[in-house]
Write a protein that holds these residues in place. Structure first.
Motif, PDB file in Angstrom:
ATOM      1  N   LEU A  57       0.835  -1.201   0.000  1.00 45.59           N
ATOM      2  CA  LEU A  57       0.000   0.000   0.000  1.00 45.59           C
ATOM      3  C   LEU A  57       0.870   1.252   0.000  1.00 45.59           C
ATOM      4  O   LEU A  57       0.645   2.171  -0.791  1.00 45.59           O
ATOM      5  CB  LEU A  57      -0.936   0.001   1.208  1.00 45.59           C
ATOM      6  N   LYS A  58       1.878   1.268   0.848  1.00 54.70           N
ATOM      7  CA  LYS A  58       2.762   2.434   0.934  1.00 54.70           C
ATOM      8  C   LYS A  58       3.489   2.654  -0.386  1.00 54.70           C
ATOM      9  O   LYS A  58       3.570   3.783  -0.875  1.00 54.70           O
ATOM     10  CB  LYS A  58       3.769   2.242   2.068  1.00 54.70           C
ATOM     11  N   SER A  59       3.993   1.600  -0.992  1.00 55.74           N
ATOM     12  CA  SER A  59       4.726   1.766  -2.250  1.00 55.74           C
ATOM     13  C   SER A  59       3.790   2.192  -3.380  1.00 55.74           C
ATOM     14  O   SER A  59       4.164   3.015  -4.219  1.00 55.74           O
ATOM     15  CB  SER A  59       5.498   0.491  -2.588  1.00 55.74           C
ATOM     16  N   ALA A  60       2.563   1.694  -3.403  1.00 53.76           N
ATOM     17  CA  ALA A  60       1.593   2.104  -4.431  1.00 53.76           C
ATOM     18  C   ALA A  60       1.204   3.570  -4.245  1.00 53.76           C
ATOM     19  O   ALA A  60       1.053   4.307  -5.223  1.00 53.76           O
ATOM     20  CB  ALA A  60       0.354   1.213  -4.374  1.00 53.76           C
ATOM     21  N   GLN A  61       1.062   4.008  -3.007  1.00 52.84           N
ATOM     22  CA  GLN A  61       0.725   5.399  -2.742  1.00 52.84           C
ATOM     23  C   GLN A  61       1.866   6.327  -3.138  1.00 52.84           C
ATOM     24  O   GLN A  61       1.630   7.453  -3.578  1.00 52.84           O
ATOM     25  CB  GLN A  61       0.370   5.591  -1.266  1.00 52.84           C
ATOM     26  N   GLU A  62       3.092   5.870  -3.018  1.00 51.17           N
ATOM     27  CA  GLU A  62       4.241   6.681  -3.404  1.00 51.17           C
ATOM     28  C   GLU A  62       4.309   6.898  -4.917  1.00 51.17           C
ATOM     29  O   GLU A  62       4.695   7.968  -5.361  1.00 51.17           O
ATOM     30  CB  GLU A  62       5.538   6.042  -2.912  1.00 51.17           C
ATOM     31  N   VAL A  63       3.934   5.895  -5.689  1.00 45.92           N
ATOM     32  CA  VAL A  63       4.016   6.037  -7.151  1.00 45.92           C
ATOM     33  C   VAL A  63       2.767   6.659  -7.754  1.00 45.92           C
ATOM     34  O   VAL A  63       2.787   7.081  -8.907  1.00 45.92           O
ATOM     35  CB  VAL A  63       4.330   4.690  -7.857  1.00 45.92           C
ATOM     36  N   SER A  64       1.679   6.720  -6.993  1.00 46.57           N
ATOM     37  CA  SER A  64       0.445   7.285  -7.522  1.00 46.57           C
ATOM     38  C   SER A  64      -0.221   8.206  -6.498  1.00 46.57           C
ATOM     39  O   SER A  64      -0.976   7.752  -5.635  1.00 46.57           O
ATOM     40  CB  SER A  64      -0.536   6.180  -7.924  1.00 46.57           C
ATOM     41  N   PRO A  65       0.022   9.512  -6.619  1.00 49.90           N
ATOM     42  CA  PRO A  65      -0.610  10.455  -5.689  1.00 49.90           C
ATOM     43  C   PRO A  65      -2.138  10.441  -5.760  1.00 49.90           C
ATOM     44  O   PRO A  65      -2.811  10.642  -4.758  1.00 49.90           O
ATOM     45  CB  PRO A  65      -0.067  11.813  -6.139  1.00 49.90           C
ATOM     46  N   ILE A  66      -2.683  10.170  -6.933  1.00 50.41           N
ATOM     47  CA  ILE A  66      -4.148  10.123  -7.072  1.00 50.41           C
ATOM     48  C   ILE A  66      -4.715   8.965  -6.259  1.00 50.41           C
ATOM     49  O   ILE A  66      -5.697   9.124  -5.541  1.00 50.41           O
ATOM     50  CB  ILE A  66      -4.563  10.029  -8.551  1.00 50.41           C
ATOM     51  N   LEU A  67      -4.088   7.790  -6.352  1.00 54.76           N
ATOM     52  CA  LEU A  67      -4.555   6.649  -5.568  1.00 54.76           C
ATOM     53  C   LEU A  67      -4.387   6.908  -4.076  1.00 54.76           C
ATOM     54  O   LEU A  67      -5.239   6.520  -3.270  1.00 54.76           O
ATOM     55  CB  LEU A  67      -3.803   5.379  -5.962  1.00 54.76           C
ATOM     56  N   SER A  68      -3.322   7.581  -3.715  1.00 58.89           N
ATOM     57  CA  SER A  68      -3.106   7.925  -2.316  1.00 58.89           C
ATOM     58  C   SER A  68      -4.236   8.814  -1.802  1.00 58.89           C
ATOM     59  O   SER A  68      -4.792   8.597  -0.726  1.00 58.89           O
ATOM     60  CB  SER A  68      -1.764   8.631  -2.158  1.00 58.89           C
ATOM     61  N   LYS A  69      -4.603   9.816  -2.583  1.00 55.95           N
ATOM     62  CA  LYS A  69      -5.679  10.729  -2.195  1.00 55.95           C
ATOM     63  C   LYS A  69      -7.021   9.988  -2.159  1.00 55.95           C
ATOM     64  O   LYS A  69      -7.823  10.193  -1.247  1.00 55.95           O
ATOM     65  CB  LYS A  69      -5.745  11.907  -3.163  1.00 55.95           C
ATOM     66  N   MET A  70      -7.264   9.133  -3.131  1.00 54.02           N
ATOM     67  CA  MET A  70      -8.515   8.370  -3.138  1.00 54.02           C
ATOM     68  C   MET A  70      -8.608   7.449  -1.924  1.00 54.02           C
ATOM     69  O   MET A  70      -9.676   7.279  -1.349  1.00 54.02           O
ATOM     70  CB  MET A  70      -8.654   7.580  -4.439  1.00 54.02           C
ATOM     71  N   HIS A  71      -7.483   6.869  -1.538  1.00 50.24           N
ATOM     72  CA  HIS A  71      -7.473   5.997  -0.366  1.00 50.24           C
ATOM     73  C   HIS A  71      -7.778   6.809   0.892  1.00 50.24           C
ATOM     74  O   HIS A  71      -8.516   6.364   1.776  1.00 50.24           O
ATOM     75  CB  HIS A  71      -6.128   5.289  -0.247  1.00 50.24           C
TER      76      HIS A  71
END
Length: 108
Positions: A57-71
């Protein structure tokens, strides 16, 4: 929450497709490494994740700010419906405005 999870997964897939079309191999590999096998890390509740899923989850959020914000919005949505916290509604509205503005730029 099902609709929220479905939207989050749809964006994850869109981000992955966008990464697949990148010509810069190093950037493409970096993004795909973060997004591959991250579906359940986004869908499951954070307190139910094992250590591997938390790292994913942390690595996916680092590569995709949009997914991080959606999460983050998913967490706020859950807080609004299940806990009714006023602070969650403030975070939610601020995050939504930011995401809406970024999405509008992508669509245009």
């Amino acid at each position: 929450m099902k609709q929220v999870n479905d939207e989050l997964d749809a964006m994850r897939k869109a981000e992955k497709r966008a990464a697949m079309s990148l010509e810069n191999k190093a950037e493409k590999d970096r993004i795909l490494e973060g997004l591959n096998k991250s579906k359940y890390s986004f869908i499951k509740n954070e307190d139910s994740l094992n250590e591997t899923q938390k790292e994913k989850l942390k690595s996916a959020q680092e590569v995709s700010p949009i997914l991080s914000k959606m999460h983050q919005l998913k967490f706020c949505t859950k807080s609004l419906f299940f806990n009714n916290h006023q602070t969650a509604s403030c975070i939610f509205s601020d995050a939504w405005v930011g995401l809406r503005d970024r999405t509008a730029k992508i669509i245009v």
